[in-house]
Design an enzyme around this catalytic site. Structure first.
Site, PDB file in Angstrom:
ATOM      1  N   ALA A 138       0.947  -1.146  -0.036  1.00  0.00           N
ATOM      2  CA  ALA A 138       0.120   0.097  -0.067  1.00  0.00           C
ATOM      3  C   ALA A 138       0.757   1.063   0.149  1.00  0.00           C
ATOM      4  O   ALA A 138       2.193   1.161   0.058  1.00  0.00           O
ATOM      5  CB  ALA A 138      -0.949   0.051   1.122  1.00  0.00           C
ATOM      6  N   SER A 139       0.297   2.435   0.059  1.00  0.00           N
ATOM      7  CA  SER A 139       1.085   3.443  -0.003  1.00  0.00           C
ATOM      8  C   SER A 139       1.750   3.951   1.004  1.00  0.00           C
ATOM      9  O   SER A 139       3.021   4.457   1.083  1.00  0.00           O
ATOM     10  CB  SER A 139       0.119   4.935  -0.160  1.00  0.00           C
ATOM     11  OG  SER A 139      -0.942   4.813   0.871  1.00  0.00           O
ATOM     12  N   GLN A 142       4.053  -2.118   3.520  1.00  0.00           N
ATOM     13  CA  GLN A 142       3.794  -3.231   2.859  1.00  0.00           C
ATOM     14  C   GLN A 142       3.938  -4.650   3.812  1.00  0.00           C
ATOM     15  O   GLN A 142       4.522  -4.235   4.611  1.00  0.00           O
ATOM     16  CB  GLN A 142       4.745  -3.542   1.623  1.00  0.00           C
ATOM     17  CG  GLN A 142       6.402  -3.539   1.900  1.00  0.00           C
ATOM     18  CD  GLN A 142       6.965  -3.466   0.781  1.00  0.00           C
ATOM     19  OE1 GLN A 142       6.991  -2.503   0.075  1.00  0.00           O
ATOM     20  NE2 GLN A 142       8.081  -4.368   0.831  1.00  0.00           N
ATOM     21  N   LYS A 157       3.943  -5.822   8.992  1.00  0.00           N
ATOM     22  CA  LYS A 157       3.310  -4.634   8.407  1.00  0.00           C
ATOM     23  C   LYS A 157       4.736  -3.571   8.445  1.00  0.00           C
ATOM     24  O   LYS A 157       4.905  -3.230   9.517  1.00  0.00           O
ATOM     25  CB  LYS A 157       2.205  -4.194   8.913  1.00  0.00           C
ATOM     26  CG  LYS A 157       1.567  -3.024   8.152  1.00  0.00           C
ATOM     27  CD  LYS A 157       0.169  -2.454   8.667  1.00  0.00           C
ATOM     28  CE  LYS A 157      -0.239  -1.247   7.948  1.00  0.00           C
ATOM     29  NZ  LYS A 157      -1.528  -0.795   8.585  1.00  0.00           N
ATOM     30  N   ASP A 292     -13.258   1.953   9.151  1.00  0.00           N
ATOM     31  CA  ASP A 292     -13.001   1.498   7.725  1.00  0.00           C
ATOM     32  C   ASP A 292     -13.257   0.512   7.583  1.00  0.00           C
ATOM     33  O   ASP A 292     -12.412  -0.607   6.961  1.00  0.00           O
ATOM     34  CB  ASP A 292     -11.723   2.054   7.426  1.00  0.00           C
ATOM     35  CG  ASP A 292     -11.632   2.074   5.727  1.00  0.00           C
ATOM     36  OD1 ASP A 292     -12.604   2.274   5.137  1.00  0.00           O
ATOM     37  OD2 ASP A 292     -10.231   1.939   5.439  1.00  0.00           O
TER      38      ASP A 292
END
Length: 559
Positions: A138-139, A142, A157, A292
């Site tokens: 991801a931004s 990873q 992570k 989210d």
């Protein structure tokens, strides 16, 4: 903006932002916010070429594409904006929700040094196996799969090296741009850019702290102690820090793979009810929720449990706020428009609004659901319609409520994907009744009464001292009354500028007249001193005149 640019890198980033905005057809924003003048002042070239292909896209698509191209900070900003259902219409929310975190993964060699520093030892000593190929990227980070020496499967992570500096530079620019937008673009002021950027900054900094994310997950896991229908991965704190977290691997069916749910023989309707129960408990009972809960963060376990991951974005609701939410939802479900209107006016925060008209519009809105069976009510869509009604009155919700409504919208959408007959209203009803009953339970009433009594006693005890200070200040002539009128401040600035121009104009006229008298006096043209004095006066008058013209021209551009 010029003062904000602390480094050459910030200036380069500003030029990149301006170039992307222009390419996607937002050159007017670049001009009106002053980005173009800042770059030109720094000697940077601004190319004003719009792409005609881009201009054929709709505005939401162009904004989403520009944010995607500008990188992780702006992708996250778009995702935060997608939660502000009270600020943006549905087509914008839908488009911004499509923003993807997925980016090409860094090679393992690029993160190995940071990973070893975070672990405090070579990875080979900590893990029996570590997959150097990321399972997701991801931004901001990873993820790599690994196995401990005791055989447990875990996920690492890892934050991207150097990403914090990039994000902090973007946040500085965004904060200043938000101030400029509010000052120079009145038509965008109602979207509260400064408030949105402040919320976004807090959210992003929290999301970059992976230890904070783990604390969030453990707090929510404690709220589900004793329940066997939810799985929240455990944290391995000995290897977790700000830029790395190590959690148990969740081996379940991703929320997007509904065909795999059927292949596993799971009951879709039961999963929908269980998921609704989990989210409603977090929001209405615990007041601390996953903000989210999209399908990428949900896993369906083969034993019927629901796994939840990624607690980087969470929301919190106070006891008072939860009661207000319960009142609102209860008013919608039971078709009581007065209750709905009272709650919304409380949330408006004292903003001037035509209350009679608002109540009439809410009554009409609620009446359209009168007689509709409970199972056919769609709570998420009703909340979305309520926020659309608020937007028509230029009212916005507090950030925590915007997160909650977004969570409800996502929950209902996922529930109906699992089960087209999913009934959110029926699932929410027992929670709403419990919240209201808890509010008026004897223990809760006693607690609030004791708190109010203590507050009144404190006020009464401090009142004589405060009155004494007030009287003493009045006797010494130090009692002051301060009144601020923002509208008059702007008017005063205009008067001040006009007075300055008038003074310079008078000086200019005096120089012209005085110089003419000197040069035409006896010996004026034949004396070099009189000649120099007269010419100097004319030059000074010319400079003053140019300054006046430039001041008027610049003022016209700003307005």
């Amino acid at each position: 903006m010029w003062e904000t640019l602390g480094t050459v890198r910030d200036l380069g980033r500003l030029q990149e932002i301006a170039a992307v905005l222009i390419r996607y057809g937002f050159g007017d924003v670049v001009r009106r916010t002053g980005l173009a003048s800042v770059l030109e002042r720094a000697g940077r070239l601004v190319r004003w070429n719009d792409s005609q292909q881009m201009l054929r896209m709709t505005a939401p698509v162009r904004v989403r594409s520009a944010m995607q191209e500008l990188g992780p900070t702006f992708v996250k900003l778009g995702q935060v904006l997608a939660t502000r259902v009270d600020l943006l219409p549905p087509e914008w929310i839908a488009e911004l929700s499509e923003l993807q975190n997925a980016v090409p993964a860094l090679p393992y060699v690029a993160i190995r040094e940071q990973l070893e520093a975070d672990l405090g030892a070579p990875p080979a000593q900590v893990f029996a196996f570590l997959d150097e190929t990321p399972m997701a990227a991801a931004s901001l980070a990873q993820a790599h799969r690994a196995r401990l020496h005791d055989g447990r499967e875990v996920v690492l992570k890892v934050r991207r090296p150097g990403i914090r500096d990039v994000v902090e530079a973007d946040l500085r620019l965004l904060a200043r741009l938000a101030e400029i937008v509010e000052a120079r673009l009145p038509d965008l002021r109602r979207y509260r850019p400064a408030e949105v950027v402040q919320q976004f900054t807090q959210s992003l900094r929290s999301e970059m702290d992976f230890a904070a994310e783990c604390r969030n997950s453990e707090r929510i896991a404690r709220n589900f102690d004793g329940r066997d229908d939810v799985l929240i991965p455990g944290v391995h704190w000995q290897w977790t820090c700000e830029s790395l977290n190590v959690q148990d691997f969740v081996d379940g069916i991703p929320g997007r793979k509904l065909e795999a749910v059927d292949d596993a023989g799971l009951d879709r309707a039961a999963l929908a009810r269980r998921g609704a129960d989990i989210v409603l408990k977090m929001v209405l009972e615990d007041g601390y929720f996953h903000a989210d809960p999209h399908p990428g963060n949900i896993f369906y376990m083969r034993d019927g449990r629901i796994g939840v991951i990624d607690f980087g974005m969470v929301g919190a609701l106070s006891e008072t706020r939860r009661f207000q939410v319960a009142q609102l939802l209860h008013g919608l479900v039971e078709q009581e428009p007065q209750v709905v209107a009272d709650v919304l006016l409380d949330w408006a925060g004292g903003v001037e609004v035509d209350e009679a008209r608002l109540q009439q519009d809410i009554s009409q809105f609620v009446d359209q659901y009168r007689g509709v069976p409970l199972k056919d009510l769609r709570i998420g869509l009703m909340l979305g319609d309520i926020t659309q009604l608020l937007r028509s009155y230029s009212l916005t919700l507090p950030a925590d409520l915007a997160l909650m409504i977004k969570a409800f919208l996502t929950l209902e959408g996922m529930g109906r994907q699992l089960d087209p007959d999913f009934d959110m209203a029926s699932a929410a009803r027992p929670f709403l009744e419990r919240v209201v009953l808890q509010r008026y339970a004897p223990k809760a009433l006693l607690k609030r009464g004791r708190r109010s009594l203590l507050g009144m006693l404190d006020l009464a005890g401090e009142l004589p001292r405060d009155l004494r200070r007030l009287v003493q200040a009045a006797r010494r002539g130090q009692l002051k009354l301060r009144v601020e009128t923002t509208a008059l401040q702007g008017f005063g600035d205009q008067v001040n500028r006009a007075a300055n121009r008038l003074v310079v104009g008078v000086i200019t006229a005096a120089l012209i007249i005085g110089s003419s008298i000197v040069m035409h006096s006896v010996g004026g043209l034949s004396s070099r001193w009189f000649l120099a004095l007269g010419l100097g006066g004319f030059v000074g008058a010319g400079i003053c005149g140019v300054w006046i013209l430039f001041s008027i021209w610049r003022s016209g551009r700003h307005h």
